[in-house]
Scaffold this active site. Structure first.
Site, mmCIF file in Angstrom:
data_model
loop_
_atom_site.group_PDB
_atom_site.id
_atom_site.type_symbol
_atom_site.label_atom_id
_atom_site.label_comp_id
_atom_site.label_asym_id
_atom_site.label_seq_id
_atom_site.Cartn_x
_atom_site.Cartn_y
_atom_site.Cartn_z
ATOM 1 C CG ASN A 198 80.038 -7.745 102.344
ATOM 2 O OD1 ASN A 198 80.197 -8.730 103.024
ATOM 3 N ND2 ASN A 198 79.086 -7.661 101.422
ATOM 4 C CE LYS A 246 77.645 1.766 89.852
ATOM 5 N NZ LYS A 246 78.385 0.561 90.187
ATOM 6 C CG LEU A 288 84.792 -4.816 100.078
ATOM 7 C CD1 LEU A 288 84.989 -3.905 101.269
ATOM 8 C CD2 LEU A 288 85.292 -6.221 100.364
ATOM 9 N N PRO A 289 80.998 -6.270 97.982
ATOM 10 C CG PRO A 289 80.278 -8.429 98.483
ATOM 11 C CD PRO A 289 81.464 -7.525 98.571
ATOM 12 C CB THR A 314 78.157 0.216 94.018
ATOM 13 O OG1 THR A 314 78.963 0.507 92.882
ATOM 14 C CG2 THR A 314 76.879 1.031 93.928
ATOM 15 C CE LYS A 361 75.413 -3.241 95.826
ATOM 16 N NZ LYS A 361 76.809 -3.224 95.382
#
Lengths: 333, 333, 333, 333
Positions: free
Chosen positions: A105, A206, A100-101, A131, A281
């Site tokens: 979400n 990450k 999912l973005p 992420t 982001k």
């Protein structure tokens, strides 16, 4: 992003005492696809789409959901079952992958009115490859645990190309005993699956990698630009840096200066690669994590601001190495 | 700093039509030391001392000068001639190496009242290994040229240890035809001698490398610190970064986190290595070069400020990787 | 820039024992213009032109020079004598004002082959109103002193409009006994003349003010932009800031948000005012001064970088308050 | 922080149709204290304690709760009723003020297992004076609305001293019709109550002001420090800045340089005032808001990092103007 993360452990086995059928399916993973149990997949966007297809290719019956119904059609044709809500997916599959973005979400899909947790089965394995803020991963893990299920965060490194080719890198956080079960599925979509520690550490790894990446990319762009203006040949300067202590992935593998390397976005007008918006982001997530843990990240926060400004100056869709171009523009009256 | 800069060209030859004696000496460089012509050496500090000794070891008669007479005594015992001024050195030697702490010192030694240019012989080769503003190197080169002599900038990478061991890296700027002549001498003191382009580009290459080095070191420190606070094991995080796009010299060769690597300053309370003061100085030069060329270096300038603050907070003499410690300190009430 | 610097001392008197004629002229300054001795003026650009005209208006015979001959024509028509070099000006006038764009220009005009110092008369008063590196001012002062003359730095605050209206602010550095002599001339061109201390402190005061101005302007732009995006009305937010501890000249007198105030560049598409290029130049000087004195200026250096980037992004000629627009642009895909 | 925010509207009236008794109480506010309805107060820390006491002084019966029972004892002696949970407070009072240290605390107090919302009465007015993320204020407002009650955010400017003296400034966000009702209570604790707009804008105004404050304070510290090192007298420099475009609250009202002003923390070894930790917290909120709205705040984020580092370097409890001292420390070997 050609991240070369090496495999982190032995081949995957499903825990015997809980999911015998799954274990059997796993045993034949590399051979046939007959008896595999279904896997839920929620979020069929740019990344989720090719990831889910790779599951199908490996013989997993996929139970699909996306907030945009049209994203599911293709999967219907491929024989996947399409559901009306995350809850419905959870009713039919005891292994679910979500892609999912953003944090809101993910919260919605897990804990919303028609979220997974409304109908999740005990013992289910829920893997979130989005992420997002590691603090949100931890929140979700807690909520999932309360329902007697297992949550793991497994964000990916590598873009759409790697997703298609099935060689993403997964950085996985969660209870170690469940890692092999997760790996069984993730290896269908990625070539590297690394165990990072407890829930949230996949995200943490990450975020930290990408923050350092952004910093060294901007640093490389600054150093190359300054050197060129001081009279150095760009190829020679890159060679010197790469033999010296300034060497980094951004200088030796993904050099941002056009003409220095072949086969990288800088050789193709910064098309393809890892978009500036996505980098912005990820840096925003790093910023939030740093603020929450009171960790000073002076260059990380400045890198965030620079990618933020680039997004507003027409670089949103260009590869993040376009920061060289952004900083290079000449002053003119 | 273990910069692995590879050799840049064929063995060194002195230009025949101008300095036949020197050419002959060069021819026997690797064999005997009998007939070598004297070499001037100005600036016998921490770096200059072991560099000049390596020239002596290679059989060059050294004509020495330092502003502190006591720095010369040792060389008198080694058979060097000690002079009273740079001018006197220039009267006796037609090849001179200078190793000075800053731009004003270099100006004084070359163009001061008793400077080299007062008595420099036509055709002399003047090599400045100081790390200074490339704009100053260019000024000096012009002044030297007016006197019919040749100037090259050849700043070094590698610290006192590399100077002793004779494996410094020299980054050389100047007329290409003179490069071999310079290399003959520099290879006595360094294992790598790289030609960078016209006068000033040696400085430029060094400054750009060190600016990128500082940026990626601080970035590595930030990423490691953030990861640790988010629950990652430092060794595992370093391993992940080094397999991924965050990889850089500071993460894989000189990791700033105690316990991650052996044999680096972070394993030894940040002693030895490359001092924070020196890094701050090089970043100051980068800043001045960037300002003069109107080049935006947002992270480079922030890195400069951070090392500036560290110098004032008790880190002046620690290795520059101590930025991890500087950023790591916990907030306490 | 409407800087309201108040007058720093009593009316100006020329030192009797040295320049009796000048003293007499000063006595009649506000009345007639008959017997005034000539004043040299070098640098007749955007700022120098109206400044020199104000000297003419106050009855001073002007001896003019500019590197572009066409810049002098207008002054010939006004009855000024036009010379071929700074040296020639120095031969004819024992009070000279210089207004030049940068440090190298100032060096050339004073110490160049046809510079002022070639023919300067003992006891002359040389006032440099250029904005340059204070270290360069000190160098020039030393060179001037050697010739038995007096040097003062007197950079201005206020733009072309203030220069025309004769209400510039001068910040003056140099020997205090000479301040009144300088003020006699400077009050013809400015409404405020402030004595700052020894040579170089005029530059220092200007640089420090403009660095703080840049920082608070960018800060105001950031705060206003953030507030607007969080739902605040810009006028209300400005009112709250101006009643609170966020208040600054940039928020209450020169607000960068269109629609908040009348009669400022933000109300006129950022035309007029103080150009981004000029601000970038002053911040570069601040940066160099900070580097030379090892002073950490983390926000000052970041402000420099931001104005540097703006110059390259089409904002070079806009007023420096356009940083609001630069930061405001929306992210778009 | 002597923020001089002026009153924003007419005297306070309780809305007639809903809470007649309260309206009556309001009418007699400045006279007697007989018939006032009780007010809940949750969070009796450094700030909440004197604020609640001022309510008591104005005759309001207080229903108190704090997570630390000992914080309540003092109020028991003052005649306040002490409850066991926020829910119990909500059961007894239809106007409640909350003053909590952070977003998670506020969430817990409102929506936790024993939170206000468990027993809140329809039509209640809930005023949160905590400084928290405006996005969290909006979330809480939504949850409160669902229960038929009203939520307003009303963070304060001014420290413990202002809280005791009853001259805090409140910046209020929420439905405008409720503003007067809120103001009735807030004017018992503060001298300035400003209406900022919809829910969350109170927080937004405070965050924006404090971000600009931090930026201009650091900028003032940098400019003063640089000027001093360039030879300027600190008092003279402050005077020049305050007459010029660098003028700001930090330079003219709260100058960070010891010896420049009387009666400010810099005159008292940076004791008292607004602590560095609190500034770091507010800058963290600004950072999160900026990240969420994709607003570039390059200096705001750098200011955040600087206060973060100061907290870790022993400045946590000093006034935030101590950044002058932090940046001033000399480099020493």
């Amino acid at each position: 992003m050609a991240a070369a993360v090496v495999l982190g452990g032995p081949a995957g086995w499903w825990r015997w005492h809980r999911r015998v059928r799954a274990a059997r399916a796993a045993m034949v993973c590399s051979r046939a696809m007959a008896s595999k149990t279904p896997v839920g997949f929620i979020g069929l966007g740019n990344m989720g789409n090719p990831m889910a297809k790779n599951l199908v290719k490996h013989g997993y019956p996929v139970i699909a959901y996306d907030v945009f119904p049209e994203a599911c059609k293709e999967f219907q044709d491929l024989g996947a079952q399409v559901m009306d809500s995350p809850a419905d997916v959870a009713e039919r599959a005891d292994r679910i992958i979500t892609m999912l973005p953003s944090s809101p979400n993910a919260k919605e899909v897990y804990t919303g009115a028609n979220g997974i947790l409304k109908k999740v089965k005990k013992g289910s394995l829920l893997i979130d490859s989005s992420t997002i803020d590691p603090a949100v991963s931890k929140e979700l893990a807690k909520a999932v645990e309360k329902m007697g299920a297992v949550f793991m965060d497994a964000p990916v490194s590598g873009g759409v190309g790697a997703a298609r080719a099935g060689n993403l890198t997964f950085m996985v956080g969660g209870v170690e005993q469940e890692f092999d079960a997760a790996k069984e599925l993730l290896t269908c979509m990625g070539s590297n699956v690394v165990y990072c520690g407890e829930v949230g550490t996949g995200q943490a790894a990450k975020i930290c990698n990408n923050m350092l990446l952004a910093i060294s990319m901007i640093g490389t762009a600054e150093a190359m630009n300054l050197g060129i203006r001081l009279g150095l040949d760009p190829k020679l300067l890159a060679k010197i840096l790469n033999m010296s202590s300034g060497r980094c992935w951004s200088s030796d593998t993904y050099n941002p200066v056009p003409g220095v390397m072949e086969g990288v976005p800088s050789a193709n007008n910064y098309q393809g690669g890892f978009g500036t918006t996505l980098m912005a982001k990820d840096l925003g997530l790093a910023q939030i994590s740093a603020t929450n843990t009171k960790t000073p990240v002076p260059l990380g926060s400045q890198a965030h601001q620079i990618y933020r400004m680039m997004c507003a100056k027409g670089y949103a869709l260009k590869d993040f190495s376009a920061v060289f171009q952004f900083l290079r523009e000449e002053e003119t009256l």
